[in-house]
Design a protein around this motif. Sequence first.
Motif, PDB file in Angstrom:
ATOM      1  N   ILE A 190      -1.064   2.323   9.029  1.00 58.56           N
ATOM      2  CA  ILE A 190      -1.918   2.982   8.039  1.00 58.56           C
ATOM      3  C   ILE A 190      -1.539   2.573   6.615  1.00 58.56           C
ATOM      4  O   ILE A 190      -1.994   3.159   5.645  1.00 58.56           O
ATOM      5  N   GLY A 191      -0.692   1.543   6.523  1.00 60.91           N
ATOM      6  CA  GLY A 191      -0.393   0.970   5.223  1.00 60.91           C
ATOM      7  C   GLY A 191       0.540   1.787   4.349  1.00 60.91           C
ATOM      8  O   GLY A 191       1.048   2.827   4.771  1.00 60.91           O
ATOM      9  N   CYS A 192       0.763   1.288   3.154  1.00 59.87           N
ATOM     10  CA  CYS A 192       1.643   1.959   2.196  1.00 59.87           C
ATOM     11  C   CYS A 192       0.754   2.588   1.115  1.00 59.87           C
ATOM     12  O   CYS A 192      -0.445   2.338   1.081  1.00 59.87           O
ATOM     13  N   PRO A 193       1.318   3.382   0.197  1.00 58.96           N
ATOM     14  CA  PRO A 193       0.455   4.005  -0.832  1.00 58.96           C
ATOM     15  C   PRO A 193      -0.385   2.979  -1.591  1.00 58.96           C
ATOM     16  O   PRO A 193      -1.530   3.257  -1.950  1.00 58.96           O
ATOM     17  N   ALA A 194       0.147   1.764  -1.792  1.00 59.62           N
ATOM     18  CA  ALA A 194      -0.588   0.753  -2.566  1.00 59.62           C
ATOM     19  C   ALA A 194      -1.871   0.335  -1.844  1.00 59.62           C
ATOM     20  O   ALA A 194      -2.963   0.397  -2.406  1.00 59.62           O
ATOM     21  N   CYS A 195      -1.743  -0.084  -0.585  1.00 60.69           N
ATOM     22  CA  CYS A 195      -2.955  -0.550   0.102  1.00 60.69           C
ATOM     23  C   CYS A 195      -3.797   0.602   0.642  1.00 60.69           C
ATOM     24  O   CYS A 195      -4.992   0.464   0.855  1.00 60.69           O
ATOM     25  N   ARG A 196      -3.171   1.744   0.861  1.00 65.15           N
ATOM     26  CA  ARG A 196      -3.939   2.847   1.414  1.00 65.15           C
ATOM     27  C   ARG A 196      -4.964   3.399   0.416  1.00 65.15           C
ATOM     28  O   ARG A 196      -6.016   3.897   0.808  1.00 65.15           O
ATOM     29  N   LEU A 251      -4.700  -4.098   4.809  1.00 61.65           N
ATOM     30  CA  LEU A 251      -3.287  -3.938   4.474  1.00 61.65           C
ATOM     31  C   LEU A 251      -2.881  -4.922   3.397  1.00 61.65           C
ATOM     32  O   LEU A 251      -3.420  -6.030   3.316  1.00 61.65           O
ATOM     33  N   CYS A 252      -1.928  -4.524   2.563  1.00 61.28           N
ATOM     34  CA  CYS A 252      -1.371  -5.464   1.589  1.00 61.28           C
ATOM     35  C   CYS A 252      -0.501  -6.470   2.344  1.00 61.28           C
ATOM     36  O   CYS A 252      -0.207  -6.279   3.524  1.00 61.28           O
ATOM     37  N   GLU A 253      -0.059  -7.492   1.683  1.00 62.49           N
ATOM     38  CA  GLU A 253       0.676  -8.556   2.354  1.00 62.49           C
ATOM     39  C   GLU A 253       1.937  -8.020   3.056  1.00 62.49           C
ATOM     40  O   GLU A 253       2.222  -8.330   4.205  1.00 62.49           O
ATOM     41  N   GLU A 254       2.668  -7.177   2.344  1.00 63.38           N
ATOM     42  CA  GLU A 254       3.915  -6.644   2.910  1.00 63.38           C
ATOM     43  C   GLU A 254       3.639  -5.835   4.189  1.00 63.38           C
ATOM     44  O   GLU A 254       4.310  -5.998   5.202  1.00 63.38           O
ATOM     45  N   CYS A 255       2.632  -4.967   4.124  1.00 60.83           N
ATOM     46  CA  CYS A 255       2.309  -4.136   5.288  1.00 60.83           C
ATOM     47  C   CYS A 255       1.772  -4.980   6.443  1.00 60.83           C
ATOM     48  O   CYS A 255       2.037  -4.683   7.607  1.00 60.83           O
ATOM     49  N   ARG A 256       1.038  -6.016   6.092  1.00 60.49           N
ATOM     50  CA  ARG A 256       0.455  -6.883   7.126  1.00 60.49           C
ATOM     51  C   ARG A 256       1.566  -7.607   7.897  1.00 60.49           C
ATOM     52  O   ARG A 256       1.563  -7.651   9.121  1.00 60.49           O
TER      53      ARG A 256
HETATM   54 ZN   LIG Z   1       0.752  -1.859   1.895  1.00 58.54          ZN
END
Ligand SMILES: [Zn+2]
Length: 456
Positions: A190-196, A251-256
Amino acid sequence: MPLKKKIVKKVSRKPKKEKEVQEELLLQPPRGMRDILPKDQIYWQQVRRVTEKAAADFGYRRIDIPVIEFTNLFVRGVGSGTDIVEKEMYSFSTKGGEKVSLRPEFTAGIARAFIQHGMHVSPKPVKLYYSGSCYRYERPQEGRYRELFQFGCEALGEQDPIIDAQMIQMAWRIIFQLGIRDVVVEVNSIGCPACRKNYRNLLVSYFESKRQKLCIDCKKRLEKNPLRILDCKEDKCEQVKANAPQSIDHLCEECRVHFKNLLEYLEELEIPFELNHSLVRGLDYYTKTVFEIFPRNLEENAKKSALAGGGRYDGLIKMLGGEQTPAVGFAVGMDRLVSEMKKLGAKYYREPKAKVFLAQLGSFAKKKSLKMFEGLERSGILVAESFGRGSLKSQLKVADRLGVELTLILGQKEALDGTVIIKDMTSGTQEVVDAQKIVDEVKKRLKMTGTIIKTI
Ligand SMILES: [Zn+2]
Ligand SMILES: [Zn+2]
């Protein structure tokens, strides 16, 4: 669960001067609570053994936290828009006016303890496990109670997805070792606060366009907690959410990368998993990985209810006032495991059976037998007795029923002589031996070598 016929007993208090006060005593616990009787403990004992063993094998140390915490810990930790906090908490004020709640889950309390005791300075990850009761004011239904028991693990201070995989591995292994083999792991990110934030906006505009088709609860969720709409089990919402944007596409790159690595680890572990795009786990503190484990053999119309679930909560410790600490955890529902084990006829824990029975006759012998019981028991010999019974005949009946190999008979004469009779229950032969040597004599006949450590 249908309530059994109410057993009501009148209890009268001491009569007061003016009038007698009578109060009804219901001989049953409140709804959703129950006793776990000895006949069921064989399953619970198996669950306790398997979970504790897994915790030890993976290097987790036990933590116990209070059943009661300040209500705002859960409001802030679990989230004010969640069902747990909004509808299901047992909250009350103490006599001192403190607002407290029975714990609806463990993670918030453990995060509180982690911060309070400065565990962030310990070598990372800090690996903790727990086991105990939680309380949720839900509608009781099959396999669900208002007092429920959970076992879980939390690893704090590690962000590598390998530990997410290890969590799933542990939960999977526990379930497998309990004999529940046909299960599926559902995972999502479900991603991080940035991508969510971005994803949340997409979700809101999607559901906004379908607003009319949502249930009443979901219309509210649209404002407060749109991710939770994905969790809704209402038919009409199920249809709407089928075409909703999926978090893993945003998702952002890190979460992906985190998610991709996790899935690779799971493949390496050969744990069969499925992606479930609507898995969000409903608690505010989750980030990135979320997972649940379900039995596959669901009967028709059976409510899907997870055996285990967990995920990453990288923001929780900071949100509660600690230092930024990535963390991940899981919990298994012990009640759910026991009910699934019963359904499958899974193996339960067999208590060690006594092979020796100690019978006594006469008051002097009775006294002596207490000490003899202790001597045998300390040497690792499991002994049965029926000290409350007076006649030898009735004691021997018990020995017979238990199916012991040897019966020791300590009568008045033997007690005075310092001897004891050993009766072989198979052949029926009897022999008088020195009471001082009873441990060795018993061991010799049971063909026990060395000292056997009694298992619990
Ligand atoms: Zn993220
Ligand atoms: Zn809904």
